[in-house]
Enzyme design. Structure first.
Site, short mmCIF file in Angstrom:
data_model
loop_
_atom_site.label_atom_id
_atom_site.label_comp_id
_atom_site.label_asym_id
_atom_site.label_seq_id
_atom_site.Cartn_x
_atom_site.Cartn_y
_atom_site.Cartn_z
N THR A 186 0.86 -1.18 0.00
CA THR A 186 0.00 0.00 0.00
C THR A 186 0.90 1.23 0.00
OG1 THR A 186 0.00 0.00 2.40
CG2 THR A 186 -1.81 -1.13 1.34
N LYS A 444 -15.47 17.56 9.65
CA LYS A 444 -16.54 17.51 10.64
C LYS A 444 -16.84 18.92 11.12
CE LYS A 444 -18.10 13.73 13.33
NZ LYS A 444 -17.86 12.67 14.22
N TRP A 449 -21.01 15.90 8.98
CA TRP A 449 -19.95 15.64 8.02
C TRP A 449 -20.17 16.41 6.72
CZ3 TRP A 449 -18.65 9.68 8.13
CH2 TRP A 449 -18.04 9.39 9.37
#
Ligand code: AMP
Length: 547
Positions: A186, A444, A449
């Protein structure tokens, strides 16, 4: 009662043999690091790959050994994919855009025994060679007369010499289909990278699934040019899908600018491509700027980060190219969902169709998904409720290589065995998923959100905006508020207020960013995605007006 069918394992060597036998004269064309075009077909590809497998065996490469690459998309890279994987060893593709220290860390973690590299990456190899004790040979992917003179690298091997030393023909072993074939790390924007270790079985199942008409929809009539690198999750499976369906392959090598890609599209009659949104910006700028059109190119997969609807529209309306918006991740080999219209969408007006195509799409058979809220409850599929996206399936990881990072799966009763993606998403009643944000990028504000992706997509739709990113910045009252960061198109002027006014009527008023900052460039990570961690770092001392 057992079924009475043959027990043939699913192996990548089957793909190579299939292509060589049933599509022998279909071409693989590659732009080489040397600058010229190399051209051969699946029969010649298989013959050279067999020689390479013999050579690697004679060289001491064993079943299970990791063989690394630092290489562009090209025929030699493809040969290494199949020789290494087919003989039961593991191909480990490394992203050369990572920092050399991180590359050395990955090589050591993987305990690579050989590393093959394109000459472009010689400086990286020179920087890391003495720090990588497990690597017994460094293979320069070139002809003898191109070998770097005076290099201090011990055990430097010429790829063409190595290949020529191998005998013709190779008996591909009948290994367990659950054996490892490929290792991808990754990108690891925080902490060390972690390895996803794919098996032959997961790789072939994904290739079957991805090739389906409502997924990537590839066929023997296609000429596929993967712009997405073979070091970015196996170019999203294209090196496996193309031999499976018998498609012609065109590899762009190191020439990834809009002009070079366009020329290859036209000269090789490319019908199909795949890449992250940032690469298409370059291509579209070149094509629009020079008033060009595409003669054969008609479909492209765009994924890796959210594809702005404005880009999907430009491709479709100006160039007749259908964009297949796709979502996935290294941990999913990588394909999870793709957005393709179904019968029920065909009678919808264009703007409604566009809204469907802008989503990350529908799963392929083999992947299951669900969204869960903070309280662990599964959220409804209403296209509005959002939660963390969980997935499972035969090509999703169950743990990282060498157990890095501990057990990644969920073990709470309801979601036992599911992989938490770290993405926040909605799913509509038709099963089309839309990513709202990476959970760590969500803004936030006052406990609610705000989707940075939605705000970025809208900003990109403004004609003066070349690139846009939105991050949350601290606010004394609301905790966080969105800040829009913009790269302007060259020669075009636009003010902060004009950009903020552009949001009017398109989103809830309280979502509108509090300010705009203009920058020369937006930092991109090793796979071409916006580096929000770097942006947050850049703007850590920034204070919103009046805050
Ligand atoms: P990687 O493993 O480096 O390919 O990164 C996977 C991550 O990229 C996913 O978890 C998403 O956060 C992001 N990603 C991939 N495709 C998309 C997409 N089409 N839209 C939004 N985010 C995406």
């Amino acid at each position: 009662m057992q079924g009475l069918m043959m027990d043939m394992p699913l192996l990548v060597s089957n793909l190579l043999q299939h292509a060589a036998r049933h599509f022998p004269d279909v071409e693989i064309v590659s732009r080489r690091v040397e600058g010229d075009l190399h051209r051969y077909n699946y029969a010649a590809f298989a013959a050279r790959t067999e020689k390479l497998a013999n050579a690697l065996t004679s060289h001491g490469v064993q079943v299970g050994d990791r063989v690394a690459t630092l290489a562009w998309n090209g025929y030699r890279h493809m040969e290494i994919y199949y020789a290494v994987g087919g003989m039961g060893s593991v191909i480990h593709t490394i992203n050369p855009r990572l920092h050399p220290e991180q590359i050395a860390w990955i090589v050591n973690h993987a305990e690579d025994t050989l590393l093959a590299f394109d000459l472009t990456f010689l400086p990286i190899v020179e920087a890391i060679a003495e720090h990588c004790p497990t690597v017994k040979g460094w293979v320069a992917m070139c002809d003898r007369d191109r070998m770097p003179a005076g290099s201090k690298i011990a055990n430097l091997i010429c790829y063409e010499d190595l290949l020529a030393s191998g005998k013709d023909g190779f008996v591909w072993p009948d290994i367990d289909e659950r054996s490892a074939v490929c290792l991808c790390y990754t990108s690891g924007t925080t902490g060390n990278p972690k390895g996803a270790l794919y098996s032959h079985r997961s790789t072939l199942l994904q290739a079957y699934g991805a090739a389906l008409p409502d997924a990537m929809g590839c066929s023997a009539k296609d000429t596929i040019l993967p712009v997405v690198p073979m070091f970015h999750v196996n170019a999203w499976g294209i090196p496996y899908i193309a031999p499976l369906v018998g498609a012609k392959l065109v590899f762009p090598g190191p020439a990834l600018d809009g002009k070079s890609i366009y020329e290859l599209f036209e000269s090789e009659k490319v019908t199909y491509s795949a890449g992250v949104p940032t690469v298409w910006l370059g291509l579209l700028n070149h094509v629009v700027g020079n008033k060009l059109t595409f003669s054969t190119f008609n479909r492209t997969v765009i994924g890796g980060s959210a594809c702005p609807p404005a880009m999907i529209r430009t491709f479709r309306e100006q160039f007749g190219v259908n964009v297949i918006h796709a979502w996935g991740m290294t941990e999913m080999s990588p394909l999870g969902t793709l957005s393709v219209l179904q019968t029920k969408h065909l009678s919808m007006p264009a703007d409604k169709q566009e809204a469907v195509l802008a989503k990350q799409g529908h799963v392929i058979f083999g992947v299951d998904m669900k969204i869960v809220g903070d309280d662990g409850q599964e959220m409804p599929w209403d296209g509005v409720s959002y939660g963390e996206l969980l997935v499972r399936g035969p090509w999703v990881i169950k743990s990282y290589f060498k157990g890095a990072g501990g057990d990644p799966l969920r073990y709470d009763t309801q979601h036992r065995g599911w992989f938490p993606t770290g993405d926040v998403a909605t799913i509509d009643a038709d099963g089309y998923m839309q990513i709202t944000d990476r959970s760590k990028d969500v803004i936030k504000s006052g406990g609610e959100w705000i989707s940075s992706i939605d705000l970025e997509n809208l900003a990109i739709g403004h004609p003066a905006v070349a690139q846009a990113a939105v991050i949350g910045v601290v606010h004394p009252k609301w905790d966080e508020r969105p800040l829009l960061i913009v790269v302007k198109r060259p020669g075009v002027e636009v003010s902060r207020d004009e950009l903020l006014a552009f949001y009017e009527g398109k989103i809830a008023k309280w979502w509108t960013p509090d300010d705009v900052q203009f920058v020369e460039a937006i930092p991109l990570g090793a796979t071409g995605k916006i580096l929000k961690t770097r942006l947050r770092e850049m703007f850590k001392d920034y204070r919103l007006p009046g805050a």
